[in-house]
Design a protein around this motif. Structure first.
Motif, PDB file in Angstrom:
ATOM      1  N   GLU A   1      10.771  -7.445   9.374  1.00 32.33           N
ATOM      2  CA  GLU A   1      11.405  -6.120   9.408  1.00 32.33           C
ATOM      3  C   GLU A   1      12.876  -6.220   9.003  1.00 32.33           C
ATOM      4  O   GLU A   1      13.382  -5.356   8.278  1.00 32.33           O
ATOM      5  CB  GLU A   1      11.271  -5.511  10.804  1.00 32.33           C
TER       6      GLU A   1
ATOM      7  N   ASP B   1       4.242   0.495   1.951  1.00 34.03           N
ATOM      8  CA  ASP B   1       3.909  -0.174   3.220  1.00 34.03           C
ATOM      9  C   ASP B   1       3.535  -1.621   2.915  1.00 34.03           C
ATOM     10  O   ASP B   1       2.631  -1.878   2.107  1.00 34.03           O
ATOM     11  CB  ASP B   1       2.743   0.532   3.901  1.00 34.03           C
TER      12      ASP B   1
ATOM     13  N   LYS C   1       2.129  -3.864   9.718  1.00 36.69           N
ATOM     14  CA  LYS C   1       2.564  -3.002   8.622  1.00 36.69           C
ATOM     15  C   LYS C   1       4.037  -2.651   8.791  1.00 36.69           C
ATOM     16  O   LYS C   1       4.472  -2.275   9.876  1.00 36.69           O
ATOM     17  CB  LYS C   1       1.715  -1.734   8.585  1.00 36.69           C
ATOM     18  N   VAL C   2       4.803  -2.800   7.708  1.00 39.39           N
ATOM     19  CA  VAL C   2       6.234  -2.469   7.700  1.00 39.39           C
ATOM     20  C   VAL C   2       6.510  -1.580   6.491  1.00 39.39           C
ATOM     21  O   VAL C   2       6.071  -1.888   5.377  1.00 39.39           O
ATOM     22  CB  VAL C   2       7.107  -3.744   7.616  1.00 39.39           C
ATOM     23  N   THR C   3       7.222  -0.482   6.703  1.00 33.94           N
ATOM     24  CA  THR C   3       7.619   0.370   5.579  1.00 33.94           C
ATOM     25  C   THR C   3       8.850  -0.219   4.913  1.00 33.94           C
ATOM     26  O   THR C   3       9.842  -0.538   5.580  1.00 33.94           O
ATOM     27  CB  THR C   3       7.912   1.798   6.046  1.00 33.94           C
TER      28      THR C   3
ATOM     29  N   GLU D   1       0.839  -1.196   0.000  1.00 35.36           N
ATOM     30  CA  GLU D   1       0.000   0.000   0.000  1.00 35.36           C
ATOM     31  C   GLU D   1       0.876   1.249   0.000  1.00 35.36           C
ATOM     32  O   GLU D   1       2.059   1.191   0.324  1.00 35.36           O
ATOM     33  CB  GLU D   1      -0.902   0.026   1.241  1.00 35.36           C
ATOM     34  N   ASN D   2       0.269   2.384  -0.369  1.00 31.24           N
ATOM     35  CA  ASN D   2       0.949   3.684  -0.306  1.00 31.24           C
ATOM     36  C   ASN D   2       2.278   3.641  -1.075  1.00 31.24           C
ATOM     37  O   ASN D   2       3.330   4.039  -0.567  1.00 31.24           O
ATOM     38  CB  ASN D   2       1.186   4.088   1.161  1.00 31.24           C
TER      39      ASN D   2
ATOM     40  N   CYS E   1       1.786  -4.832   4.140  1.00 28.47           N
ATOM     41  CA  CYS E   1       0.753  -5.185   5.112  1.00 28.47           C
ATOM     42  C   CYS E   1       0.569  -6.703   5.153  1.00 28.47           C
ATOM     43  O   CYS E   1       0.371  -7.338   4.107  1.00 28.47           O
ATOM     44  CB  CYS E   1      -0.565  -4.521   4.737  1.00 28.47           C
TER      45      CYS E   1
END
Length: 466
Positions: free
Chosen positions: A319, A281, A288-290, A269-270, A283
């Motif tokens: 992560e 992101d 959620k992890v950037t 997402e994003n 998901c």
């Protein structure tokens, strides 16, 4: 490999041939540690395979190959066809088989059965399988010792050559790329690889000349699950691909989806580009992890999502895996910043309609450019009877794209001019195209080069990156 000549004879159902003055028992005890298909690259531990290709017969090079190598797989008997003027050399092992390719595949399958590491992940798809395989390998390497395919060894020859190295070093997991071009090809590969986790990137039109329809391509790709245990096999599919979206529940194994579609188990997402990096992101499981990665383009966001999904399934630290992608350096789509100040997007390895569109989007949307955008596009091969239509489709896709100049190489590539009004020039040779580019490219410009491998646009890259 590190196995004896005698074992190779048994694996391949071969027949040992030696000269009359050779100690056959001693020859059977020689250890072999690698496979060579090029007579110029043999050493004292090599098994040379005398493939009979369309243009070159490896039997013609047996003498030079065995100056170093102690053994060779051959299809011919001495005194016939390729071996009419040759005789067995003393202290060399000639293993006569019915078919060298089948024999190599038997060796690959045998080495796979000896693998005692963890999961074997098979990666296939029409577009993006190499980058996805690289991303999965890179991400898993942040936590595990990974064996993986090198280069583009994903074919009926490349896969068993890769498997011949699988025991060279201890590993926790293996990631193998599996490419097909004809019906029945995947069955042969899965018989050797026997993956327990599979990733299918998409269903495009690469090799449609031989597989006829996209539905036929899908059926062939999904045969990667053919040897999986229904209880333990796992399949990852691209939720953004309309031909894969409705496959869930029909494959006979547990299936996860990745992508941007809301139905995806692992979702991006994003999505945006910041400072020349892909950012989104990730998901999963309510978390959620950037992710920040050097693998740019929306298509690579999907590939990254697949890699992260595999990592999560394996119980790894997501992560930590995501962090590793900041430093990813892939084989394909190499971005080169030249001393002259212009940027080259080198995507010359291969091309299909989908990968051509993805590369154009990278040029137009994902790479910050202060000057002009130039696209050097060549013909796409193996597209069958609708090849002209597919080239026209790319031309239509170019409409309204912010490209300042189009450089064209190849006969069918002339169809890229249709459907858009981008100023275009055609060149008969790569050398001519390179000379022109060297005169027009300025500091701040960005140039994309993309075509099927047979167009050899890498020659242009070598000339203009200086």
């Amino acid at each position: 490999m590190n196995i004896k000549v005698d074992e190779i004879i048994k694996i391949t159902d071969g027949k040992l041939i030696t000269s009359e003055d050779t100690d056959a028992d001693a020859i059977r005890d020689i250890y072999l540690k690698n496979i060579a298909t090029d007579s110029r690259k043999t050493d004292r531990d090599s098994l040379f395979i005398a493939f009979k290709g369309e243009n070159v017969d490896g039997h013609r090079f047996l003498t030079s190959a065995l100056l170093n190598a102690p053994a060779a797989l051959i299809e011919e008997d001495f005194g016939t066809e390729g071996l009419t003027e040759q005789e067995p050399v003393k202290d060399k092992a000639y293993i006569r088989v019915d078919d060298c390719l089948e024999a190599l595949q038997k060796i690959g399958k045998y080495m796979r059965t000896k693998y005692t590491g963890g999961h074997i992940i098979g990666v296939t798809g029409s577009v993006g399988k190499t980058t996805t395989r690289e991303l999965i390998s890179h991400g898993l390497s942040s936590s595990l010792k990974v064996f993986h395919t090198e280069g583009n060894n994903n074919s009926q020859i490349g896969v068993p050559l890769t498997l011949s190295r699988i025991l060279d070093e201890e590993s926790d997991i293996s990631v193998l790329e599996m490419g097909i071009s004809e019906p029945g090809g995947m069955d042969k590969l899965t018989d050797m690889v026997n993956p327990d986790i599979a990733v299918v990137t998409n269903i495009g039109i690469a090799h449609i000349e031989f597989l006829k329809t996209q539905e036929g391509i899908r059926e062939e790709k999904l045969r990667i699950t053919g040897r999986m245990n229904p209880e333990t096999g796992v399949l990852f599919l691209n939720a953004d691909d309309i031909l894969l979206r409705d496959v869930k529940g029909k494959t006979g194994v547990k299936t996860y989806y990745y992508g941007t579609d809301e139905s995806a188990d692992y979702r991006a997402e994003n999505i945006r580009t910041e400072d020349g990096m892909s950012v989104f992101d990730f998901c999963y499981n309510g978390k959620k992890v950037t992710v920040i990665s050097s693998a740019i383009g929306r298509h690579n966001v999907l590939n990254l999502t697949a890699a992260l999904g595999v990592a999560d399934y394996l119980g790894l630290d997501v992560e930590k895996t995501a962090e590793s992608f900041k430093y990813f350096k892939g084989q394909r789509q190499n971005i080169i910043n030249t001393s002259a100040g212009y940027t080259i997007i080198d995507d010359t390895y291969n091309a299909s309609v989908d990968s051509m569109k993805a590369a154009i989007n990278v040029l137009c949307n994902d790479v910050k450019t202060e000057g002009r955008r130039v696209a050097v596009l060549g013909s796409m091969f193996e597209l069958g009877e609708r090849s002209a239509d597919y080239h026209k489709e790319v031309g239509m896709f170019l409409k309204d794209k912010n490209i300042d100049e189009l450089i064209i190489r190849g006969d069918e590539a002339q169809l890229y001019k249709e459907g858009n009004d981008i100023p275009a020039r055609s060149f008969d040779t790569n050398a001519e195209a390179a000379e022109y580019l060297k005169t027009v490219l300025k500091s701040g410009d960005t140039v994309l080069l993309k075509a099927s491998n047979g167009m050899k646009l890498g020659e242009i890259v070598r000339e203009i990156k200086c």
